[in-house]
Scaffold this motif. Structure first.
Motif, PDB file in Angstrom:
ATOM      1  N   PHE A  59      12.504  56.529  50.817  1.00  0.00           N
ATOM      2  CA  PHE A  59      13.189  57.816  50.765  1.00  0.00           C
ATOM      3  C   PHE A  59      13.556  58.316  52.159  1.00  0.00           C
ATOM      4  O   PHE A  59      13.258  59.446  52.538  1.00  0.00           O
ATOM      5  N   LEU A  60      14.150  57.419  52.951  1.00  0.00           N
ATOM      6  CA  LEU A  60      14.600  57.777  54.284  1.00  0.00           C
ATOM      7  C   LEU A  60      16.094  57.582  54.340  1.00  0.00           C
ATOM      8  O   LEU A  60      16.703  57.083  53.407  1.00  0.00           O
ATOM      9  N   CYS A  61      16.728  57.961  55.452  1.00  0.00           N
ATOM     10  CA  CYS A  61      18.170  57.893  55.534  1.00  0.00           C
ATOM     11  C   CYS A  61      18.643  57.268  56.829  1.00  0.00           C
ATOM     12  O   CYS A  61      18.030  57.436  57.859  1.00  0.00           O
ATOM     13  N   ALA A  62      19.788  56.594  56.731  1.00  0.00           N
ATOM     14  CA  ALA A  62      20.524  56.155  57.911  1.00  0.00           C
ATOM     15  C   ALA A  62      21.964  56.023  57.508  1.00  0.00           C
ATOM     16  O   ALA A  62      22.268  55.437  56.495  1.00  0.00           O
ATOM     17  N   ASN A  63      22.828  56.587  58.269  1.00  0.00           N
ATOM     18  CA  ASN A  63      24.232  56.572  57.915  1.00  0.00           C
ATOM     19  C   ASN A  63      24.955  55.468  58.694  1.00  0.00           C
ATOM     20  O   ASN A  63      25.989  55.694  59.316  1.00  0.00           O
ATOM     21  N   ILE A  64      24.359  54.241  58.683  1.00  0.00           N
ATOM     22  CA  ILE A  64      24.917  53.125  59.429  1.00  0.00           C
ATOM     23  C   ILE A  64      24.931  51.895  58.548  1.00  0.00           C
ATOM     24  O   ILE A  64      24.372  51.871  57.458  1.00  0.00           O
TER      25      ILE A  64
ATOM     26  N   SER B 160      16.813  52.356  60.992  1.00  0.00           N
ATOM     27  CA  SER B 160      16.611  53.208  62.161  1.00  0.00           C
ATOM     28  C   SER B 160      15.209  53.047  62.736  1.00  0.00           C
ATOM     29  O   SER B 160      14.967  53.361  63.902  1.00  0.00           O
ATOM     30  N   TYR B 161      14.263  52.576  61.932  1.00  0.00           N
ATOM     31  CA  TYR B 161      12.917  52.343  62.451  1.00  0.00           C
ATOM     32  C   TYR B 161      12.210  51.161  61.786  1.00  0.00           C
ATOM     33  O   TYR B 161      11.046  50.891  62.054  1.00  0.00           O
ATOM     34  N   GLN B 162      12.919  50.428  60.895  1.00  0.00           N
ATOM     35  CA  GLN B 162      12.299  49.324  60.179  1.00  0.00           C
ATOM     36  C   GLN B 162      13.061  48.013  60.393  1.00  0.00           C
ATOM     37  O   GLN B 162      14.290  48.019  60.583  1.00  0.00           O
ATOM     38  N   THR B 163      12.323  46.912  60.289  1.00  0.00           N
ATOM     39  CA  THR B 163      12.892  45.573  60.345  1.00  0.00           C
ATOM     40  C   THR B 163      12.468  44.818  59.093  1.00  0.00           C
ATOM     41  O   THR B 163      11.286  44.810  58.737  1.00  0.00           O
TER      42      THR B 163
ATOM     43  N   ASN C 151       8.602  45.869  58.713  1.00  0.00           N
ATOM     44  CA  ASN C 151       7.840  46.316  59.872  1.00  0.00           C
ATOM     45  C   ASN C 151       8.354  47.667  60.346  1.00  0.00           C
ATOM     46  O   ASN C 151       9.560  47.842  60.542  1.00  0.00           O
ATOM     47  N   GLY C 152       7.439  48.618  60.508  1.00  0.00           N
ATOM     48  CA  GLY C 152       7.830  49.923  61.035  1.00  0.00           C
ATOM     49  C   GLY C 152       7.511  51.053  60.084  1.00  0.00           C
ATOM     50  O   GLY C 152       7.907  51.023  58.917  1.00  0.00           O
ATOM     51  N   PHE C 153       6.766  52.067  60.539  1.00  0.00           N
ATOM     52  CA  PHE C 153       6.517  53.298  59.802  1.00  0.00           C
ATOM     53  C   PHE C 153       7.371  54.392  60.432  1.00  0.00           C
ATOM     54  O   PHE C 153       7.722  54.327  61.606  1.00  0.00           O
ATOM     55  N   ASN C 154       7.707  55.370  59.649  1.00  0.00           N
ATOM     56  CA  ASN C 154       8.503  56.494  60.146  1.00  0.00           C
ATOM     57  C   ASN C 154       7.759  57.164  61.301  1.00  0.00           C
ATOM     58  O   ASN C 154       6.617  57.602  61.150  1.00  0.00           O
ATOM     59  N   PRO C 155       8.387  57.245  62.478  1.00  0.00           N
ATOM     60  CA  PRO C 155       7.685  57.825  63.634  1.00  0.00           C
ATOM     61  C   PRO C 155       7.263  59.265  63.432  1.00  0.00           C
ATOM     62  O   PRO C 155       6.334  59.737  64.106  1.00  0.00           O
ATOM     63  N   VAL C 156       7.913  59.970  62.530  1.00  0.00           N
ATOM     64  CA  VAL C 156       7.542  61.363  62.311  1.00  0.00           C
ATOM     65  C   VAL C 156       6.144  61.477  61.724  1.00  0.00           C
ATOM     66  O   VAL C 156       5.471  62.500  61.864  1.00  0.00           O
TER      67      VAL C 156
ATOM     68  N   GLY D  97      21.935  67.010  51.915  1.00  0.00           N
ATOM     69  CA  GLY D  97      20.966  66.442  52.837  1.00  0.00           C
ATOM     70  C   GLY D  97      21.291  65.023  53.225  1.00  0.00           C
ATOM     71  O   GLY D  97      21.627  64.203  52.374  1.00  0.00           O
ATOM     72  N   PHE D  98      21.254  64.732  54.510  1.00  0.00           N
ATOM     73  CA  PHE D  98      21.361  63.370  55.014  1.00  0.00           C
ATOM     74  C   PHE D  98      19.981  62.999  55.557  1.00  0.00           C
ATOM     75  O   PHE D  98      19.670  63.220  56.725  1.00  0.00           O
ATOM     76  N   GLU D  99      19.151  62.479  54.694  1.00  0.00           N
ATOM     77  CA  GLU D  99      17.740  62.313  55.010  1.00  0.00           C
ATOM     78  C   GLU D  99      17.482  60.900  55.516  1.00  0.00           C
ATOM     79  O   GLU D  99      17.388  59.951  54.744  1.00  0.00           O
ATOM     80  N   SER D 100      17.353  60.783  56.802  1.00  0.00           N
ATOM     81  CA  SER D 100      17.146  59.479  57.420  1.00  0.00           C
ATOM     82  C   SER D 100      16.076  59.597  58.494  1.00  0.00           C
ATOM     83  O   SER D 100      16.090  60.532  59.291  1.00  0.00           O
ATOM     84  N   GLY D 101      15.144  58.652  58.493  1.00  0.00           N
ATOM     85  CA  GLY D 101      14.130  58.608  59.532  1.00  0.00           C
ATOM     86  C   GLY D 101      13.398  59.917  59.670  1.00  0.00           C
ATOM     87  O   GLY D 101      12.869  60.469  58.712  1.00  0.00           O
TER      88      GLY D 101
END
Length: 827
Positions: free
Chosen positions: A11-16, A92-95, A158-163, A299-303
């Protein structure tokens, strides 16, 4: 879960958008335990596929998750559903690293890890709520899957949301709605985790290794969990385990507080433009309305944006935002007015069960606002548009529990839903003529959430379209209905009582309908809105909670004005059960019928054991909704009843005989001191009453229509009490003629000043009192429901008046010297 899918949603967002080559293809990470297929037993008749393995391993220390699935497809439907593999991640934060995709067929392993078959697509979820999830989906379509193939694949993210600042929350299910041969869950953490076992889930095996503290579950779930219909969103019967690195809610509060910080100096210019009003209360309402209606819910919910709101000034300028953005803007406006205002994190599905889960930063899916004003605490959902009401009655959804983000908050708060919405419908049906058309006026008043919903409906649709929808709606009951006047609505007290009123005006052509055998015509009233409100799903053998919807109240009053007087029967019925109450009242007066329906849902769910009784009683309610007016045209007009004439003649002959006997045989002696006075003094008053009485009785006999043959026939349409009513009607005819003749006899004796008059007039007063009371009592016993409230009130009024008269004149005629001096003659 309703369908186990191969989807990992963060449930994260990236507009890329990234190329497929950015996905890695590597062997298993060293920290992963390799789990093999050990049990391939297939449960017959349990769907089109079966999971043989669900292998979920999380490494909190390295911020990685590993997923490994093996599913056997059993038929073509299973191939269709499972041959597309979808993996969601946020670049944006995961691989994403794919380790294996293979098909096991007849003992052979067929490698299907083809990089050229991988597609990366942009995800957009929850578009209905205007929430855009810009995370990516890696999609692999397997083209050569056959029945009984085992599709096996594994990958790591790999990668957890930095927030989240390294915190961890995980939930693993040990039951699903389909059979699963083996479920393996493993969590590696550098520190001990809190965990909660739900629905008798097994304790983990906890070991300490060079990787850290490991929590391991290895279970089988071959017996699927089957959910009943219509369960509440918060209900979960599956065995599950909930893990969290948070020790308490204070830690979650402290994590969230910095996210809702903003530059207070940027608010002055915004507040001056928005917060208009003469009082603080008006400014609060205007601030709420602005954020709800003028700032779009997008809402643009990303990272980090999935948790951290945008600055209030930015949200104000762009005029859109998600729940966090809108909440923080409203909080900033309220704080600028000197109020204490804070965010509240809620879960829109879990409701009162939110506190059954461990403290976590990922438990919540929505943000609202609480503020204090005049020593009262208020809650507002800034994402709701077109709301009405004052601060005391503004609708707030029944989220039930939430975490208030303010310093020191160490527990969830209960949130009471203060206002119950209501629908109040008033219908007036004016019948022009029996068998003809009718005018139909409807006034619907909505309060609370129902008013908000109607306001939205009228703001998002044209009146022309709504008029057509309303007309089509009523045409289900009255096929030949036409619009008399345009649809009207009133919303003049939005910021106070929040009443939204809709007025409709129709002409019902052919209001009366012929019966199937053409012997009578009938017209129907029916609460269509109530019918749709109690349309609950029928289920059998419920064991789980049953969702009723949010509490609400409904009332409908239908008034039918007929062109002629009508014989109505009073009726009332109350049906009550767990979570609801229904009342139906029917009564009439002269030419007007009144039908009242009341219904209330008192709580949002009932237990499974109560569903059978609930459904039986609602079937009973459905039988109460229709009311029919019937009219037998063959019984209209006047047709002489020879039976009535015969009864009257026999009664008159019998009455004359009795009068003759009384006149000649009853001659008591006069008072020994009698002075033979003429009628005068107070005796004038009863004399006037006696003279008037025969005319009143004659008029009553005429009005009751005793001599109309059609009146007797119409008694047969009353139903099961027809025979009793017919006998009573005949008895009333006999009584009325006997009493009329006795009245004439008393008049004769009165003006003849006979000595028998005091005793006879005493009998006259007693009979005039007891006769109507006895008649009323017999009708209530032998034909319940026939008498109306008006009939009862008339009987009570007449009886009271008669008692007063008897109490005065009976003693006067039997004791007073004036009476003894006047009634002193013998035959």
């Amino acid at each position: 879960m309703k369908r186990l899918s191969i989807v990992i949603s963060l449930f994260l967002c990236a507009n890329i958008l990234i190329a497929g080559s950015d996905v890695k293809y590597e062997a298993l990470p060293n920290w992963v335990n390799q789990i093999e297929l050990s049990n391939q037993k297939i449960i017959e008749n349990n769907g089109s596929y079966q999971y043989l393995l669900i292998d979920l391993q999380d490494n909190v220390r390295s911020k990685e998750v590993f997923r490994h699935y093996a599913v056997k497809v059993l038929n073509s439907d299973g191939i269709q559903e499972m041959s597309t593999i979808t993996i969601n991640f946020d670049p944006s934060y995961q691989t994403l690293t794919i380790h294996k995709i293979q098909i096991r067929r007849n003992g052979s392993n067929l490698d299907r890890l083809d990089k050229d078959q991988l597609s990366i697509i942009q995800r957009e979820t929850d578009l209905e709520r205007s929430l855009y999830d810009g995370s990516l989906s890696a999609v692999i379509v397997l083209s050569d899957v056959e029945e009984n193939d085992i599709i096996e694949y594994s990958y790591s993210i790999n990668g957890f949301n930095p927030v989240n600042k390294g915190s961890y929350t995980g939930t693993f299910y040990h039951d699903y709605s389909i059979p699963v041969n083996r479920i393996y869950n493993r969590v590696i953490s550098g520190e001990s985790l809190e965990y909660f076992l739900k629905n008798d889930a097994l304790e983990p095996t906890i070991v300490t290794s060079n990787l850290g503290i490991e929590y391991v579950w290895d279970v089988s779930a071959l017996k699927p969990i089957l959910y009943d219909s219509n369960i509440p969103s918060w209900y979960n019967a599956q065995k599950s385990v909930n893990l969290s690195s948070f020790k308490n809610w204070l830690e979650v509060t402290n994590w969230a507080l910095p996210l809702y910080d903003y530059k207070k100096e940027t608010i002055s210019s915004i507040s001056d433009e928005i917060t208009t009003g003469n009082t603080i209360g008006e400014k609060i309402i205007n601030s709420i309305r602005f954020v709800q209606d003028e700032v779009r819910y997008v809402g643009f919910e990303s990272g980090i944006g999935a948790y951290k709101p945008n600055p209030p000034k930015k949200v104000f300028e762009q005029r859109y935002g998600d729940c966090k953005d809108k909440s923080l803007l409203l909080i900033a406006l309220l704080r600028h007015q000197g109020l204490e205002a804070n965010p509240v994190l809620v879960n829109t599905n879990l409701g009162h069960t939110t506190d059954e889960w461990l403290p976590s930063d990922r438990l919540f899916d929505h943000c609202v606002v609480t503020f204090s004003y005049n020593d009262e605490e208020y809650y507002v959902d800034p994402t709701l548009s077109n709301q009405g009401g004052s601060l005391n009655n503004i609708h707030f959804p029944d989220y039930e529990m939430g975490l208030i983000v303010r310093p020191g908050e160490d527990k969830l708060s209960s949130i009471a839903s203060k206002n119950i919405p209501k629908v109040d419908i008033k219908e007036i049906i004016t019948v022009k003529e029996i068998g003809g058309d009718a005018e139909f006026l409807v006034r619907s008043e909505y309060t609370g959430k129902r008013a908000d919903n109607m306001r939205t409906t009228f703001q998002t649709n044209s009146l022309e379209a709504l008029e057509k929808d309303y007309l089509n709606y009523y045409s289900n009951l009255y096929p030949d209905i036409e619009i008399l006047e345009n649809l009207k609505y009133y919303d003049y007290n939005r910021n106070s009582n929040n009443n939204f009123i809709v007025e409709e005006s129709y002409l019902i052509k052919n209001f009366w309908v012929d019966s199937d055998d053409k012997t009578y015509i009938y017209a129907e009233t029916y609460p269509m809105v109530l019918e749709s409100s109690i349309d609950f799903k029928n289920t059998a053998q419920n064991k789980m909670p049953y969702y009723l919807g949010r509490p609400f109240q409904f009332e409908q009053n239908t008034q039918v004005i007929l062109p002629e007087p009508w014989n109505f029967s009073d009726y009332s019925k109350k049906i009550e059960g767990n979570g609801f109450v229904y009342e139906n009242k029917i009564f009439g007066a002269e030419n007007t019928l009144y039908v009242n329906h009341k219904y209330e849902i008192k709580k949002s769910f009932i237990e499974g054991s109560q569903v059978s009784d609930f459904q039986k009683k609602h079937d009973e309610i459905e039988g109460e909704l229709s009311y029919y007016l019937t009219y037998n045209q063959d019984l209209s007009g006047f047709k002489l009843s020879w039976i009535s004439i015969a009864i009257a003649v026999v009664t008159i002959i019998g009455g004359l005989f009795l009068a003759y006997k009384i006149n000649y045989l009853y001659n008591p002696d006069p008072w020994e001191h009698s002075q033979n006075k003429q009628i005068g003094g107070w005796l004038i008053l009863p004399a006037i009453g006696l003279i008037i009485s025969p005319f009143v009785l004659s008029l009553q006999i005429i009005n009751e229509d005793f001599f109309n043959h059609n009146t007797w026939l119409s008694l047969n349409s009353i139903g099961e009490n027809a025979a009793n009513i017919t006998v009573l009607f005949a008895a009333e005819l006999i009584y009325n003629f006997l009493f009329l003749m006795f009245n004439l006899l008393v008049i004769y004796m009165f003006f003849s000043r006979r000595t028998s008059l005091p005793r006879l007039i005493t009998i006259y007063y007693i009979v005039s009192l007891l006769g109507p009371i006895l008649d009323h009592f017999l009708v209530e016993i032998l034909a319940p429901g026939v008498l109306t409230e008006v009939d009862r009130n008339t009987t009570y009024t007449d009886a009271t008046r008669t008692i007063i008269g008897a109490a005065i004149w009976i003693p006067y005629f039997n004791i007073s010297e004036r009476s003894k001096n006047t009634f002193c003659r013998k035959l």
